[in-house]
Scaffold this active site. Structure first.
Site, PDB file in Angstrom:
ATOM      1  N   CYS A  52       0.813  -1.220   0.000  1.00 18.18           N
ATOM      2  CA  CYS A  52       0.000   0.000   0.000  1.00 18.18           C
ATOM      3  C   CYS A  52       0.844   1.267   0.000  1.00 18.18           C
ATOM      4  O   CYS A  52       2.051   1.229   0.175  1.00 18.18           O
ATOM      5  CB  CYS A  52      -0.883   0.072   1.246  1.00 18.18           C
ATOM      6  SG  CYS A  52      -2.061  -1.247   1.355  1.00 18.18           S
ATOM      7  N   ASN A 107      -0.013   1.155   5.837  1.00 16.87           N
ATOM      8  CA  ASN A 107       0.840   0.452   4.900  1.00 16.87           C
ATOM      9  C   ASN A 107       1.697  -0.513   5.688  1.00 16.87           C
ATOM     10  O   ASN A 107       2.407  -0.107   6.599  1.00 16.87           O
ATOM     11  CB  ASN A 107       1.729   1.442   4.140  1.00 16.87           C
ATOM     12  CG  ASN A 107       2.744   0.728   3.258  1.00 16.87           C
ATOM     13  OD1 ASN A 107       2.505  -0.387   2.817  1.00 16.87           O
ATOM     14  ND2 ASN A 107       3.873   1.364   3.035  1.00 16.87           N
ATOM     15  N   GLY A 108       1.620  -1.798   5.318  1.00 19.05           N
ATOM     16  CA  GLY A 108       2.443  -2.786   6.009  1.00 19.05           C
ATOM     17  C   GLY A 108       1.664  -4.038   6.317  1.00 19.05           C
ATOM     18  O   GLY A 108       0.579  -4.256   5.789  1.00 19.05           O
ATOM     19  N   SER A 135      11.317  -1.695 -14.273  1.00 16.09           N
ATOM     20  CA  SER A 135      12.008  -1.567 -12.998  1.00 16.09           C
ATOM     21  C   SER A 135      13.500  -1.823 -13.077  1.00 16.09           C
ATOM     22  O   SER A 135      14.245  -1.423 -12.194  1.00 16.09           O
ATOM     23  CB  SER A 135      11.362  -2.497 -11.967  1.00 16.09           C
ATOM     24  OG  SER A 135      11.421  -3.821 -12.428  1.00 16.09           O
ATOM     25  N   ASP A 173      17.817  -8.122 -14.746  1.00  9.82           N
ATOM     26  CA  ASP A 173      16.504  -8.052 -14.090  1.00  9.82           C
ATOM     27  C   ASP A 173      16.761  -7.881 -12.599  1.00  9.82           C
ATOM     28  O   ASP A 173      17.869  -8.080 -12.112  1.00  9.82           O
ATOM     29  CB  ASP A 173      15.701  -9.326 -14.376  1.00  9.82           C
ATOM     30  CG  ASP A 173      14.194  -9.090 -14.179  1.00  9.82           C
ATOM     31  OD1 ASP A 173      13.820  -7.998 -13.688  1.00  9.82           O
ATOM     32  OD2 ASP A 173      13.413 -10.001 -14.497  1.00  9.82           O
ATOM     33  N   ASP A 174      15.716  -7.499 -11.839  1.00 12.92           N
ATOM     34  CA  ASP A 174      15.962  -7.196 -10.430  1.00 12.92           C
ATOM     35  C   ASP A 174      15.612  -8.339  -9.489  1.00 12.92           C
ATOM     36  O   ASP A 174      15.925  -8.276  -8.306  1.00 12.92           O
ATOM     37  CB  ASP A 174      15.235  -5.921 -10.009  1.00 12.92           C
ATOM     38  CG  ASP A 174      13.819  -5.910 -10.482  1.00 12.92           C
ATOM     39  OD1 ASP A 174      13.223  -6.994 -10.618  1.00 12.92           O
ATOM     40  OD2 ASP A 174      13.292  -4.812 -10.737  1.00 12.92           O
TER      41      ASP A 174
END
Lengths: 470, 470, 470, 470
Positions: free
Chosen positions: A12, A113-114, A295, A357-358
């Site tokens: 979030c 958020n979390g 990303s 890529d990550d």
């Protein structure tokens, strides 16, 4: 940022403002900068002379607030907002935040958020005593704890409640009198404070939202802090002294927007450093470096710069990816019909490629991209991952909850390489990651949470202890 | 590709297929790859055993075909589709293509990319003789000319009609018996033919759509050609011998997707070459090269590679830009509230920047980006445009129709620099552009249309002659 | 039944079923027959092997369940449903019922028709002890009382809670194990039990819903009863012995559907009797009798039959009245533009008319109808109301909450006649009403609640005591 | 008026106004009164200083114009509108009227109620000469004929075109300069002219629309007339002298609203007379008279009045019948689940019933209603139809196009009675119908079209000649 390609998801984003005549509109713009942190639903609650008014719905922010009238109705000089990530397809508006509570003694709103790791236990306790929950989310628990607290003031009740919840959390609360921002004792989730030219205070999950609303950055919220903002200004308090930095490494690697800074470190720069370090650790002779959009582009350009190998646009992502996309049938897929990502045949044909890529979660996406490049004529595809292998679940706010979902939990490097059919495969080392980010806080791993890489969880796991064995 | 930032707009994209059991579904995926060429509306007409069935509506392709049932209803082994660009806000579904005509003697469908320059004259003529038009678009005119032709066969009527329409056009037609693709005598618009593994023929505005549906490229449609595809296979005919290559240079510079090839030249590579050539022509000492996302990233990386100056992500584009976005008020804008594009403060602060963009139309966007970078702390902003200045309107399918909209039509280089408040400003030369693309066709400007740069229109202008003086 | 014309509104309708393979679908049809009792929103919760699943939304039932998929998802052999009346324009889905509660120890659903008179007090008490409410409605209170009860079994907890809530209520509850129906000690609201051919039990606010689903009527729920239906069959229990019949007279006069029976009395017949009695009490020489469509047609035909004066269709109601109707401007209204109701000029011109209506609330609607008839040429308009004058508010489930809204609370018969500009005006007597309905129960007013006519409230008023003076 | 119950359907309704500042808004209210004539779609075109602007869409009027902005955009002092009936489920917005044509020499709009019988032939002719049609509807043909006419003025062209189209039609046209209303030579379709207090002229399919907008009735349009309304006032012209009244009898029996007058005869009164005459022709001993809601209530009350048998509400129609209603499964239907219509058990139980309906098409609906009453306990059900048996198709604007759909085309009275399982069945005689309406025009059948009863078509049948044998 590319939620369509990965199976990794952030939980979030939150945004709040106090002291601005267009509070809900500013919140709208702030949330828009945080949309990458949650696409299931969005909501805003405003404080109009002590009366809280809210609107929330399923969908992207711009769909939820498609009419400016809806925003105009959320009048008042303070507001908090939330964008929510979809944990499952069966989205219910009930779970969309901020939650708005109307008690006989006042209105309260809450955004989160979390992920709490003792939510189930706490909820069981509250329900056993007659409490009633209305959402599936963890968030509501905090309000129950506040209302059940026997402390005198709202702030004291809140502080008591904050010591009862465990895990990763960044909370925003709005009351008639003030806005409250609280961060967990490990600072798993980012949370930053800024100030607009007009003097209004804003709080946001990422600094990119401060920039978007023209606010200058004041400071990060520190672990264990409770920030109180009201018409007297901002006051910084703490609800616990037992803190230890464990900032989620995945925020730097994947989740946060490249233009955000977390604890002073720019995310794009961190990613570029990861790419450079990766090039140092795992060099390879090749014709070009390609990043998986969007990303991994920073890391890829870092790899290219360090290695001196040209950086090319060998993959193009269709920018019109929608939520309701008709999927190709199996037959069409076998004929080669694909969406979202295309290899640039004119660029990659007959070339030796380094694909940056990550992360690799299940390996299916990576395997698909390697095949895409090979089908377009690439001779070699050397996969380089700008982070260590994901081997353990996360319980603090990222949606990787069982080992079964993680290919690196069970397979060796060489086995993964075989599965994804890459020419070679290498990961950035843990040490390389820590150096690339360069936090240097006085805590294990320089202040990062590295649990998904090494299983070293910085807290007890409470309700989730059992998940480790799955 | 970034339709929100520019005021340049392509007119449309077309896709067609003959001989596939899931013809309309393949068309859907093909059109999705062409979505950057038109966002106002979309439609598909299929041929089910000689009966044509169509669906079209306003909105993005994924919105128009949000239910798979709609696609399933478009059954049959052939289909043509269209994505349309919004010339004005008052979109009407009447103007969305393909147009479907049901005559007593058969069904016909028609889709069109381009702009006719004698449409007004032709329409006046037809109406004077009792003909009735139902859309505002140029497209319908071709069907009237076909129906009024006194030739024997449909193909002969079509060929006659094609000699009457003037300007830029790539047409796709579908009848009970076949699919027809026709390109204007200058090949202003791109149009390519491919073939799927199953043998089905596909025709598309850009090769990226061929790749997306797994078709291999057969050949570009040549100027003055009429391609006939039916159950007997593909036949290549010509409707005129008076042809001369004048491929729209803006397709390479801005419109086409980087993974497309036009007349054998890859668009990303052409853009990267423009960046390199620009670095050669107009070098400058700086700390980093930044491209305006998304269309100028290829050119920027070329500039970086040639100059040896690092390529950085100094601008981030919010990928959740919606069609219905609530705009900030003037007050909020003055406070610094912004959307879409953010400067990465942590990257650009105190730096000397080379900003690569692909064009300047009115100058307002460029000025805004320069300001964004300076507000984020950039010391110098050297603007480098990877194309020559836009000075003349285009009448062949790009939406720049009067000189008034073009800052370079009236202001000098230095005057523009002042207006956009850049440290320096330079454009790629015409010669540099031609070399970067490297077409080398036997025609003026190696086969490119350069009219927007130098006013040298490759055809008579018919109805638009007067526009040149505006 | 004509919710557009009156300002009187019923609070809701409930429907439940146990033991049918298509439980939610039957509930859908049952609720459709109760749609006249509430148009703001609708919802259904089903019990699928002990797991409760729900869907609810704003809008008419057919809009809420516009896709049969939504119903199909509500699988299981039991279901309860609700249609809700809009107390205010600002509808929130939060308030739409049934409420679905998911506790660690089981799922519960709750639907409610009626109005509690001590809800505010109870809510204050619960909130003071830490309880959290999520809706504005009274309904939720019952679940809090149940959860806070210290009794052993769910049934005992429920019975205890039912003794704490005061006012008018018909509750339906669904749990994993059974369905529960409870009626208040005065039986203000109707609630009937039926059985389908397949053996499934159904409970509904009105018998018309039993007829609609093909169920035969078993019995009315009696005041103070708690009906328990589960796989062992139906068991009738009581939660209080202190009961006294006070059936809402307005159900017979206005709210219920004419094909429903309440406590054995058919609503259409009762209305026809009211019309007859009214003709006896207040005869007048005239050319025709006209009823206000749709709710007063039965009474008007009774008046016609008794008086021997022809019954005519002098008013026509537009059956396409929508929720979102654009209103005529004041200018247009003055020019005579009207919607909904039209006078039939060809019928009423130059005629002496008896206009039968069932109630006068503010008097504005009646005045408008009299004017309509006169504008269409009626010579005389004798208004006859098939009920006594409304003088007092109702707190048990009808939306007349202050005296100010009631013209008869302050004006005399003659004053009202003047205001509505009728030739004459007469009301049915209280005694006439009681005889027309003919309940003859052993209780004041033969078992009817007549409080809106005479202020004789059958219970204490708790939180509403003060409203009497407004 | 009860479009859900019958399988008879009217083709459309038209409304126009000239000379009012809120022309499109008045048109909206006028069309609302005509909604019973068409529910598939609606549209309005306004004339704003000579520029025509239109909006149309699928759906009920209130859905099409759900935003008042849409109406506001249709500015100007004149407007025409249309409501369209759905001939098939696959509604296309293309077919929704008014049609708006934008020619180089002016704008024209066209709306049509009725059915042409030589449309196919005319369309074939026009297409053979190069004309292009864009809708499936007959309506467009008139504009092609106008545009192809070689006459001098628009009015002359229009008159010529009106002599070429054959069948039933009421046309409204709007140009920059005036509004034109034309009626077919038989006056099959109703069309009336009125005037508002402000002086504005209005034209409407039924007088109920005049009443709704507060206009007083001026006169009916006569067969063969062309009415021209512009800023100089109203002018009545004729385009043919070969006329003969054949007003559609079904307008009186079923289609028109009871408050409308057609050629001076009130529809409710005509229906009441049909009921009276029916009681005279086919008396029967019974306990009550019941009408099928809503269209047969007038006839039923006439029957009751004439026979002295009480009129009761023995059937109740659910007023919330929606367009998208989920249907009960076969199993549920067998269990007795029903929608729309309910029998009032408390009224009909053990009673001998006279059921008055206005027509029998296939017989399935009537059979269902008889069964409904019997299931509710009725002892006898005597069906009385207030019109003669439907035996022949209609080609002038009602949707009964083949004999196969008509039970009375092949079965005898007694055979139909058996199929619908009625105790007895009788129809009104042709003579009785003619007398009940009482037109007395100097034409066969006193000026009525009786073709569906006796096959005596008042015109040649052109394209439909063959349908008679189906």
């Amino acid at each position: 940022m590319s939620y369509e390609v990965k199976s990794l998801n952030e939980e979030c984003g939150v945004f709040g403002i106090w002291g601005h005549t267009e509070a809900s509109k500013v919140t709208y713009f702030g949330l828009h900068a945080l949309q990458h942190r949650g696409q299931e639903g969005a909501g805003i609650v405003s404080n109009d002379e002590g009366i809280l008014k809210g609107y929330r719905n399923l969908g992207l922010l711009t769909d939820v607030f498609s009419s400016s009238e809806t925003l105009t109705n959320l009048s008042g000089r303070a507001a908090i907002g939330h964008v929510r990530y979809a944990t499952s397809g069966t989205g219910e508006v009930n779970n969309i935040q901020p939650f708005l509570f109307k008690f006989f003694d006042g209105d309260f709103a809450l955004a989160h958020n979390g992920n709490l790791i003792n939510a189930k236990t706490l909820r069981h306790e509250v329900e056993s005593e007659g409490g009633i929950f209305h959402s599936n989310s963890d968030t509501e628990i905090l309000m129950h704890l506040i209302r059940r607290s026997e402390k005198e003031t709202f702030k004291e009740k809140l502080k008591e409640a904050l010591t009862q919840v465990k895990g990763g959390f960044a909370y925003l609360l709005l009351t008639a009198d003030g806005m409250y921002a609280a961060l967990d004792p490990n600072a798993f989730r980012p949370l930053a404070i800024g100030q607009m030219k007009s003097g209004a205070y804003v709080v946001a999950s990422e600094t990119c939202a401060l920039d978007t609303v023209g606010a200058h950055f004041l400071r990060d919220v520190l672990p264990g802090e409770l920030i109180v903002i009201n018409d007297d200004g901002m006051k910084i308090e703490t609800y616990t002294e037992e803190t230890q930095y464990s900032i989620c490494a995945m925020e730097y690697i994947y989740f946060a927007r490249p233009d955000s800074n977390i604890k002073g470190v720019n995310v794009h720069s961190a990613r570029k450093n990861m790419g450079k370090k990766l090039a140092e650790e795992h060099p390879v002779v090749a014709d070009m470096v390609i990043g998986v959009p969007n990303s991994s582009l920073s890391a890829a350009s870092g790899f290219a710069e360090e290695s001196g190998i040209p950086y090319e646009m060998g993959l193009v992502k269709n920018q019109y990816v929608a939520r309701t996309f008709i999927q190709p049938t199996q037959e069409l897929r076998e004929e080669g019909v694909r969406m979202k990502l295309s290899a640039v045949r004119g660029v990659v044909k007959d070339k030796r490629i380094i694909l940056v890529d990550d992360s690799i979660v299940r390996g299916t996406t990576c395997r698909r991209i390697v095949k895409l490049l090979k089908d377009a004529g690439a001779k070699e595809v050397h996969v380089r991952i700008s982070a260590p292998p994901l081997k353990y679940p996360c319980f603090y706010g990222i949606d990787i909850q069982t080992k079964k979902e993680l290919i690196a939990a069970t397979l060796s490097n060489e086995e993964i390489r075989e599965q994804i059919e890459a020419t070679s495969l290498e990961f950035l080392s843990e040490e390389g990651l820590i150096q690339s980010i360069g936090l240097n806080l006085d805590a294990p791993y320089s202040g990062l949470c590295m649990a998904y890489f090494n299983g070293d969880y910085p807290t007890e796991l409470y309700d989730y202890q059992q998940n480790l064995s799955n």
